[in-house]
Motif scaffolding. Sequence first.
Motif, PDB file in Angstrom:
ATOM      1  N   ASP A  38       0.833  -1.205   0.000  1.00 17.81           N
ATOM      2  CA  ASP A  38       0.000   0.000   0.000  1.00 17.81           C
ATOM      3  C   ASP A  38       0.867   1.255   0.000  1.00 17.81           C
ATOM      4  N   ARG A  39       0.432   2.254  -0.729  1.00 21.60           N
ATOM      5  CA  ARG A  39       1.232   3.467  -0.891  1.00 21.60           C
ATOM      6  C   ARG A  39       1.392   4.261   0.399  1.00 21.60           C
ATOM      7  N   PHE A  40       0.543   4.006   1.389  1.00 22.42           N
ATOM      8  CA  PHE A  40       0.632   4.744   2.651  1.00 22.42           C
ATOM      9  C   PHE A  40       1.501   4.026   3.684  1.00 22.42           C
ATOM     10  N   TYR A  41       2.098   2.916   3.303  1.00 17.52           N
ATOM     11  CA  TYR A  41       2.991   2.218   4.223  1.00 17.52           C
ATOM     12  C   TYR A  41       4.266   3.044   4.409  1.00 17.52           C
ATOM     13  N   PRO A  42       4.613   3.444   5.638  1.00 18.02           N
ATOM     14  CA  PRO A  42       5.759   4.349   5.863  1.00 18.02           C
ATOM     15  C   PRO A  42       7.093   3.620   5.835  1.00 18.02           C
ATOM     16  N   SER A  43       7.480   3.118   4.686  1.00 20.45           N
ATOM     17  CA  SER A  43       8.718   2.342   4.592  1.00 20.45           C
ATOM     18  C   SER A  43       9.958   3.186   4.885  1.00 20.45           C
ATOM     19  N   SER A  44       9.905   4.488   4.614  1.00 18.07           N
ATOM     20  CA  SER A  44      11.064   5.347   4.850  1.00 18.07           C
ATOM     21  C   SER A  44      11.157   5.833   6.289  1.00 18.07           C
ATOM     22  N   GLN A  45      10.072   5.704   7.047  1.00 16.45           N
ATOM     23  CA  GLN A  45      10.059   6.239   8.407  1.00 16.45           C
ATOM     24  C   GLN A  45      10.347   5.192   9.468  1.00 16.45           C
ATOM     25  N   ILE A  46      10.225   3.918   9.125  1.00 22.19           N
ATOM     26  CA  ILE A  46      10.399   2.840  10.099  1.00 22.19           C
ATOM     27  C   ILE A  46      11.838   2.356  10.080  1.00 22.19           C
ATOM     28  N   CYS A  47      12.381   2.129  11.257  1.00 21.51           N
ATOM     29  CA  CYS A  47      13.720   1.552  11.361  1.00 21.51           C
ATOM     30  C   CYS A  47      13.647   0.080  10.984  1.00 21.51           C
ATOM     31  N   SER A  48      14.470  -0.337  10.062  1.00 27.15           N
ATOM     32  CA  SER A  48      14.442  -1.722   9.598  1.00 27.15           C
ATOM     33  C   SER A  48      15.069  -2.685  10.595  1.00 27.15           C
ATOM     34  N   ASN A  49      15.633  -2.161  11.673  1.00 27.78           N
ATOM     35  CA  ASN A  49      16.276  -3.014  12.676  1.00 27.78           C
ATOM     36  C   ASN A  49      15.390  -3.252  13.893  1.00 27.78           C
ATOM     37  N   CYS A  50      14.738  -2.202  14.384  1.00 27.70           N
ATOM     38  CA  CYS A  50      13.959  -2.353  15.613  1.00 27.70           C
ATOM     39  C   CYS A  50      12.504  -1.956  15.456  1.00 27.70           C
ATOM     40  N   GLY A  51      12.106  -1.309  14.381  1.00 30.60           N
ATOM     41  CA  GLY A  51      10.717  -0.928  14.180  1.00 30.60           C
ATOM     42  C   GLY A  51      10.358   0.444  14.685  1.00 30.60           C
ATOM     43  N   TYR A  52      11.328   1.202  15.177  1.00 30.35           N
ATOM     44  CA  TYR A  52      11.039   2.568  15.640  1.00 30.35           C
ATOM     45  C   TYR A  52      10.649   3.440  14.443  1.00 30.35           C
ATOM     46  N   ARG A  53       9.722   4.342  14.649  1.00 29.25           N
ATOM     47  CA  ARG A  53       9.231   5.198  13.560  1.00 29.25           C
ATOM     48  C   ARG A  53       9.462   6.662  13.880  1.00 29.25           C
ATOM     49  N   GLN A  54       9.948   7.378  12.882  1.00 25.63           N
ATOM     50  CA  GLN A  54      10.174   8.808  13.025  1.00 25.63           C
ATOM     51  C   GLN A  54       9.972   9.475  11.677  1.00 25.63           C
ATOM     52  N   LYS A  55       9.800  10.790  11.691  1.00 23.91           N
ATOM     53  CA  LYS A  55       9.633  11.528  10.457  1.00 23.91           C
ATOM     54  C   LYS A  55      10.960  11.632   9.709  1.00 23.91           C
TER      55      LYS A  55
END
Length: 386
Positions: free
Chosen positions: A308-325
């Motif tokens: 889905d285009r709204f999935y924040p792939s660039s905002q989520i940490c690929s190691n632990c799942g933390y999300r930030q802008k």
Amino acid sequence: MAYKAFRTKLKLSTQQKPVMAQHAGYSRWVYNWGLKLWEQAYKDGLKPSVGMLKKFFTNHVKPQYQWMNQLSSKVYQYAFINLGEAIARFFAKKGKSPRFKKKGKADRFTIDNSGAPIKVGGLRHKLPFIGWVRTYEALPECITKKVTISQQAGDWYLSFHIEIPEASPTPKSIDRVGVDLGVNALATLSTGAVYPNLKAYRKAKHKLAKLQRLASRKQKGSNNRHKANIKVARQHRRVASIRNDYLHKITTYLAKNHGEVVIEDLNVSGMLANHKLASAIADCGFYEFRRQLEYKCERYGSSLVVVDRFYPSSQICSNCGYRQKMPLKERVYICPCCNVSRDRDLNAAINLSNWGRLDPGKPVEQVPPTVCDETGSKRFKQLCLF
């Protein structure tokens, strides 16, 4: 049954080029005649069918023009077929209203052999009514039902499609790969491979501007202006060929060597609304990239997953799942929770590769955006096999 298409440049003699132009003009004349009559009848409240127009043309209009008898009758039949498909797409809201064709712009015509197969192969090919033609590159021995001849930038091309058996799956070296598309790097894979953006149009802008400036200074309607416009069209064709060749190489590699390819559902039309980036985005060919992946994954036994285009792939940490802008100007993802530093595009590609691997009750996109405790981080690593 699957299909495979071919398109190659024709090597025509001086006598054959006018014949191609006459057939293309015949197709254009019939198409415009039928479209004009259909529009008039539709405005009057009638509902004319393309079959009625074709029958009226065959019985009453064609006998009035003797020059039509010197050309292949298959041309006008396919012209009505194309008109009917254009009208059907319009009413199905899949395309705009059919428009009249202009001479010298997308000239083309289609012919067949009245139900008999057309044999194509090698450098010389015998086409119905046209006769023997040559191509610059050798074609495999195959049989087709119809061929289309089109003109682009002053050159003529032969195109057709053949039926092929269902391709057997190719051996996969990697089970799953995430692909992040961008402007700086055209494609970044979760494996770490990066395909830079060739920027074919941007590199050719200076030469295109020069050719267009020279063409604008020629007298309208003159032969010199026509030659100058052909030079502009050939430069545009070169840019498109470079882009398509590059996209074909990338998509073929992905479909052949990966069991599952994960990409984002990009809103390309919305991205093109940004006039500052529209030219750069159009030069990438995102839609063509996805279109090629769709049929190549099916051909080589791979599966294509569109996130889905709204999935924040660039905002989520690929190691632990933390999300930030993550503003566009920040090209490196630095996680304040686990202190992992990765390239922005690589981090997004890894997130796409990990998409959907968590338990159904809590998919990746539902990872808490601001909370990153030790338990959640450990669970994310284990389930993502990271």
